[in-house]
Design an enzyme around this catalytic site. Structure first.
Site, mmCIF file in Angstrom:
data_model
loop_
_atom_site.group_PDB
_atom_site.id
_atom_site.type_symbol
_atom_site.label_atom_id
_atom_site.label_comp_id
_atom_site.label_asym_id
_atom_site.label_seq_id
_atom_site.Cartn_x
_atom_site.Cartn_y
_atom_site.Cartn_z
ATOM 1 N N SER A 113 18.015 13.673 2.057
ATOM 2 C CA SER A 113 19.416 13.544 1.693
ATOM 3 C C SER A 113 19.813 14.492 0.564
ATOM 4 O O SER A 113 19.585 15.690 0.653
ATOM 5 C CB SER A 113 19.694 12.086 1.326
ATOM 6 O OG SER A 113 21.061 11.892 1.138
ATOM 7 N N HIS A 114 20.324 13.932 -0.512
ATOM 8 C CA HIS A 114 20.835 14.726 -1.640
ATOM 9 C C HIS A 114 19.733 15.118 -2.618
ATOM 10 O O HIS A 114 19.997 15.844 -3.568
ATOM 11 C CB HIS A 114 21.871 13.884 -2.379
ATOM 12 C CG HIS A 114 21.305 12.546 -2.737
ATOM 13 N ND1 HIS A 114 21.147 11.552 -1.784
ATOM 14 C CD2 HIS A 114 20.792 12.073 -3.874
ATOM 15 C CE1 HIS A 114 20.579 10.518 -2.357
ATOM 16 N NE2 HIS A 114 20.341 10.797 -3.621
ATOM 17 N N ASP A 277 26.760 16.188 1.159
ATOM 18 C CA ASP A 277 25.435 16.215 0.532
ATOM 19 C C ASP A 277 24.426 17.008 1.358
ATOM 20 O O ASP A 277 24.794 17.699 2.312
ATOM 21 C CB ASP A 277 24.927 14.784 0.305
ATOM 22 C CG ASP A 277 24.594 14.090 1.609
ATOM 23 O OD1 ASP A 277 25.224 14.432 2.637
ATOM 24 O OD2 ASP A 277 23.697 13.229 1.618
ATOM 25 N N ASP A 279 22.240 16.353 3.703
ATOM 26 C CA ASP A 279 22.156 16.172 5.156
ATOM 27 C C ASP A 279 23.498 15.851 5.799
ATOM 28 O O ASP A 279 23.547 15.500 6.981
ATOM 29 C CB ASP A 279 21.120 15.104 5.512
ATOM 30 C CG ASP A 279 21.465 13.746 4.936
ATOM 31 O OD1 ASP A 279 22.088 13.699 3.861
ATOM 32 O OD2 ASP A 279 21.119 12.730 5.560
ATOM 33 N N ASP A 281 25.782 13.423 5.342
ATOM 34 C CA ASP A 281 26.319 12.090 5.629
ATOM 35 C C ASP A 281 27.152 11.514 4.490
ATOM 36 O O ASP A 281 27.891 10.566 4.683
ATOM 37 C CB ASP A 281 25.219 11.114 6.077
ATOM 38 C CG ASP A 281 24.108 10.950 5.070
ATOM 39 O OD1 ASP A 281 24.183 11.568 3.992
ATOM 40 O OD2 ASP A 281 23.149 10.203 5.366
ATOM 41 N N ARG A 282 27.049 12.103 3.293
ATOM 42 C CA ARG A 282 27.852 11.589 2.179
ATOM 43 C C ARG A 282 29.121 12.417 2.008
ATOM 44 O O ARG A 282 29.193 13.557 2.470
ATOM 45 C CB ARG A 282 27.060 11.653 0.873
ATOM 46 C CG ARG A 282 25.843 10.778 0.883
ATOM 47 C CD ARG A 282 25.177 10.760 -0.479
ATOM 48 N NE ARG A 282 24.051 9.828 -0.450
ATOM 49 C CZ ARG A 282 23.558 9.223 -1.513
ATOM 50 N NH1 ARG A 282 24.061 9.472 -2.705
ATOM 51 N NH2 ARG A 282 22.555 8.374 -1.401
ATOM 52 N N THR A 344 22.446 -2.884 0.917
ATOM 53 C CA THR A 344 22.509 -1.427 0.838
ATOM 54 C C THR A 344 21.652 -0.814 1.945
ATOM 55 O O THR A 344 20.513 -1.240 2.147
ATOM 56 C CB THR A 344 21.999 -0.969 -0.536
ATOM 57 O OG1 THR A 344 22.924 -1.427 -1.519
ATOM 58 C CG2 THR A 344 21.894 0.543 -0.611
ATOM 59 N N GLU A 363 30.041 2.585 1.864
ATOM 60 C CA GLU A 363 29.165 2.224 0.761
ATOM 61 C C GLU A 363 29.617 2.955 -0.497
ATOM 62 O O GLU A 363 30.121 4.080 -0.430
ATOM 63 C CB GLU A 363 27.732 2.642 1.065
ATOM 64 C CG GLU A 363 27.095 1.887 2.197
ATOM 65 C CD GLU A 363 25.619 2.205 2.267
ATOM 66 O OE1 GLU A 363 24.833 1.406 1.739
ATOM 67 O OE2 GLU A 363 25.258 3.248 2.819
ATOM 68 N N LYS A 376 26.528 7.274 8.420
ATOM 69 C CA LYS A 376 27.701 7.644 7.649
ATOM 70 C C LYS A 376 27.952 9.134 7.874
ATOM 71 O O LYS A 376 27.037 9.853 8.274
ATOM 72 C CB LYS A 376 27.538 7.292 6.180
ATOM 73 C CG LYS A 376 26.340 7.895 5.477
ATOM 74 C CD LYS A 376 26.222 7.248 4.112
ATOM 75 C CE LYS A 376 25.174 7.904 3.242
ATOM 76 N NZ LYS A 376 23.845 7.308 3.419
ATOM 77 N N ARG A 496 19.882 0.658 -10.719
ATOM 78 C CA ARG A 496 21.316 0.859 -10.522
ATOM 79 C C ARG A 496 22.048 -0.370 -11.051
ATOM 80 O O ARG A 496 21.698 -1.502 -10.698
ATOM 81 C CB ARG A 496 21.646 1.040 -9.045
ATOM 82 C CG ARG A 496 20.933 2.212 -8.378
ATOM 83 C CD ARG A 496 21.741 2.705 -7.188
ATOM 84 N NE ARG A 496 20.981 3.567 -6.297
ATOM 85 C CZ ARG A 496 20.686 4.840 -6.531
ATOM 86 N NH1 ARG A 496 21.036 5.389 -7.676
ATOM 87 N NH2 ARG A 496 20.019 5.547 -5.643
HETATM 88 C C1 G16 Z 1 20.754 6.198 1.604
HETATM 89 C C2 G16 Z 1 21.196 5.114 2.530
HETATM 90 C C3 G16 Z 1 22.447 4.457 2.012
HETATM 91 C C4 G16 Z 1 22.241 3.975 0.603
HETATM 92 C C5 G16 Z 1 21.780 5.125 -0.263
HETATM 93 C C6 G16 Z 1 21.395 4.676 -1.668
HETATM 94 O O1 G16 Z 1 21.688 7.231 1.609
HETATM 95 O O2 G16 Z 1 21.434 5.611 3.818
HETATM 96 O O3 G16 Z 1 22.764 3.412 2.865
HETATM 97 O O4 G16 Z 1 23.424 3.440 0.083
HETATM 98 O O5 G16 Z 1 20.629 5.709 0.292
HETATM 99 O O6 G16 Z 1 20.304 3.822 -1.565
HETATM 100 P P1 G16 Z 1 19.524 3.347 -2.844
HETATM 101 O O7 G16 Z 1 20.556 2.697 -3.724
HETATM 102 O O8 G16 Z 1 18.488 2.407 -2.330
HETATM 103 O O9 G16 Z 1 18.947 4.577 -3.526
HETATM 104 P P2 G16 Z 1 21.224 8.742 1.773
HETATM 105 O O10 G16 Z 1 22.503 9.517 1.757
HETATM 106 O O11 G16 Z 1 20.346 9.001 0.579
HETATM 107 O O12 G16 Z 1 20.500 8.784 3.070
#
Ligand code: G16
Length: 543
Positions: A113-114, A277, A279, A281-282, A344, A363, A376, A496
């Site tokens: 992801s990010h 981000d 990938d 999705d954000r 989450t 989210e 997403k 968090r």
């Molecule tokens: C992933 C999940 C999301 C989640 C986020 C943060 O996003 O797909 O559903 O809200 O992580 O998760 P955490 O609070 O457990 O770090 P991504 O964009 O990183 O794939």
């Protein structure tokens, strides 16, 4: 071609987290590490003989190497076909789109992801099921169980394929289709939104900027926003995906997307700014000198869904993750829709969408999406906003302020304490848990505590239960303090802290969120000893 059975031994810690297995690249580069996880996935997911697997990633370092490994293992394990994005590229929502469109058995998405990319940074892999969405916990736990007693994996002695040429190849008995990573996704977007209205708006005075942050959305945004919608060249900033994301941290928030933020808060700021981000999705949505929180964005999209052709038939319901603000709940109530509160993780929305209980999901972690795919979707949210702006002929700031006037404002913020000691992080949550009884009914932060709990979710479709999903202090006036440990980090623990308060009075809607939440922020530290235990005097990131 010869199938090889390679002996191996289990690795510790291959349990998928919030979104797949995320580790340092160096961890994945250990001999057999990736192969073990891929074989365990294949062993856990059932009968895919002759079926299709979709493979692609965000283009980060190790993406291409991993894809070549996966293709050979897919062939050796009996898949009939692999569809892989050209250059190894598929954004996460595009992968979901391709899985659904071609009725694939499932897909492997390569991304952290990010999280930053490069030889010393992060890599990740996750399995998505045939509905296009992240595997549910029952599947990820089955994969994890397989990683615990794996002793061999199957692969093929074969040459690497040319990932850069669109076309068809044979690997053993399996067909590999290298596909245009953008085309199917762009077609889906065009079916949902009023491209003519957006094109007309972009041809006028309206100005926008989209920051792809050197990550996967560059080619998608260029093709759709600059190509199909006619925005001027240069509208997409940092549009070339790089293996190290240009050394940046492609997390679309006010801290990491600072180049875009400076533009949107500078002189002669554009009317609309957005970022995605690693990938894709954000998303982050900005107006001229205006930030839209992800929680508000979900609520505004829901309230204005009739602006977009793909949603004019009405929406079935709304779902949000538990820590996401309740702004969308108020819209759902006003529209007579069901609203679901899930743990989450996007994987929890899949069942609700498959059962047609919800259309829109969101989210607080900069994720918004709908049932058009099962992930997403960053660019989808950007196009949805553009569609609303084109139809409403109003600014981002006015639209959100009018929304607050109608529904009230949910002041909201998340404070992240990243890379802290894991024991200290656990003690923070335990401190709060141990006061559940004594806090209930008491006054805290000038409010009365109504209840405290560890959030637990029972999936209304399949009855599965997910416990320990966040420690909550819930107030009588709807305010909330929530503590959670992140499930996506790769070093130490991340605490968090989520803070929310509701303000109905429009004359008090203009405050800075940190000021509006100051008493809750102080109370959270008082109850948990967060700063003292983590040794930090302030959060790493505030969103
Ligand atoms: C992933 C999940 C999301 C989640 C986020 C943060 O996003 O797909 O559903 O809200 O992580 O998760 P955490 O609070 O457990 O770090 P991504 O964009 O990183 O794939």
């Amino acid at each position: 071609m010869q199938i090889k059975q390679v002996k191996t031994r289990p690795f510790e810690g291959q349990r998928p987290g919030t979104s797949g297995l995320r580790k340092k690249v160096k961890v994945f580069q250990q001999p057999h590490y990736l192969e073990n996880f891929v074989q365990s996935t294949f062993d856990a997911i059932g009968d895919f003989a002759g079926k299709t697997l979709v493979v692609g990633g965000d283009g980060r370092f190790y993406n291409r190497t991993a894809i070549q490994t996966i293709i050979k293992m897919a062939a050796a394990n009996g898949f009939g076909r692999v569809r892989v994005g050209q250059g190894g590229i598929l954004s996460t929502p595009a992968a979901s789109c391709v899985i659904r469109k071609y009725k694939a058995f499932g897909g492997l998405i390569l991304s952290a992801s990010h999280n930053p990319a490069g030889p010393d940074e992060d890599f990740g892999i996750k399995y998505n099921i045939g509905n296009g969405g992240p595997a549910p916990e029952s599947v990820t736990e089955a994969i994890y169980a397989c990683t615990q007693d794996i002793n061999a994996y199957r692969t093929l002695a074969a040459d690497d394929i040319d990932l850069d040429a669109v076309g068809s190849f044979e690997v053993g008995d399996m067909q590999v289709e290298v596909i245009d990573p953008v085309a199917d996704y762009a077609e889906l977007m065009q079916s949902l939104f009023d491209f003519d209205a957006i094109r007309t708006m972009l041809a006028g005075d309206f100005r926008m900027a989209f920051d792809a942050m050197h990550a996967v959305t560059g080619p998608y945004a260029k093709a759709i926003i600059e190509g199909m919608l006619g925005a001027p060249a240069g509208t997409v900033m940092n549009g070339e995906p790089k293996e190290d994301f240009g050394g940046g941290h492609p997390d679309p928030n006010l801290t990491y997307a600072h180049e875009l933020v400076e533009k949107m808060y500078g002189d002669a700021a554009p009317d609309f700014g957005a970022a995605s981000d690693g990938d894709g999705d954000r998303n982050m949505i900005l107006g001229n000198h205006f930030f839209v929180t992800p929680s508000d964005s979900l609520a505004v999209l829901a309230a204005n869904a009739d602006a977009a052709p793909g949603y004019q038939g009405g929406i079935a319901g709304i779902a949000r993750s538990m820590p996401t603000s309740a702004a969308a709940d108020r819209v759902a109530e006003a529209m007579g829709l069901d609203c679901y509160e899930t743990p989450t993780g996007w994987k929890f929305f899949g069942n609700l969408m498959d059962a047609d209980r919800v259309t829109l999901c969101g989210e607080e972690s900069f994720g918004t999406g709908s049932n058009h795919v099962r992930e997403k979707d960053g660019l989808w949210a950007v196009l949805f906003w553009l569609n609303i702006l084109a139809v409403r002929q109003d600014t981002v700031g006015h639209i959100v302020q009018a929304h607050w006037q109608k529904f009230g404002r949910n002041y909201y913020s998340r404070h992240d304490y990243e890379g802290v000691d894991a024991d200290a992080a656990a003690r923070v949550l335990q401190n709060v848990r141990s006061q559940f009884d004594s806090l209930t009914g008491q006054s805290l932060a000038h409010r009365v505590v109504q209840a405290c709990d560890d959030f637990s979710y029972t999936d209304p479709v399949d009855g599965s239960v997910s416990s320990n999903q966040g420690v909550r202090i819930l107030f009588e006036d709807g305010s909330r303090i929530i503590f959670r440990l992140s499930g996506t980090g790769t070093s130490g623990a991340t605490v968090r802290l989520y803070l929310e308060s509701y303000e109905a009075d429009a004359s008090r809607h203009g405050l800075d969120a940190q000021d509006a939440l100051a008493d809750l922020i102080a109370a959270a530290d008082y109850v948990s000893h967060l700063k003292q235990l983590t040794g930090r005097d302030k959060p790493t990131v505030i969103t």
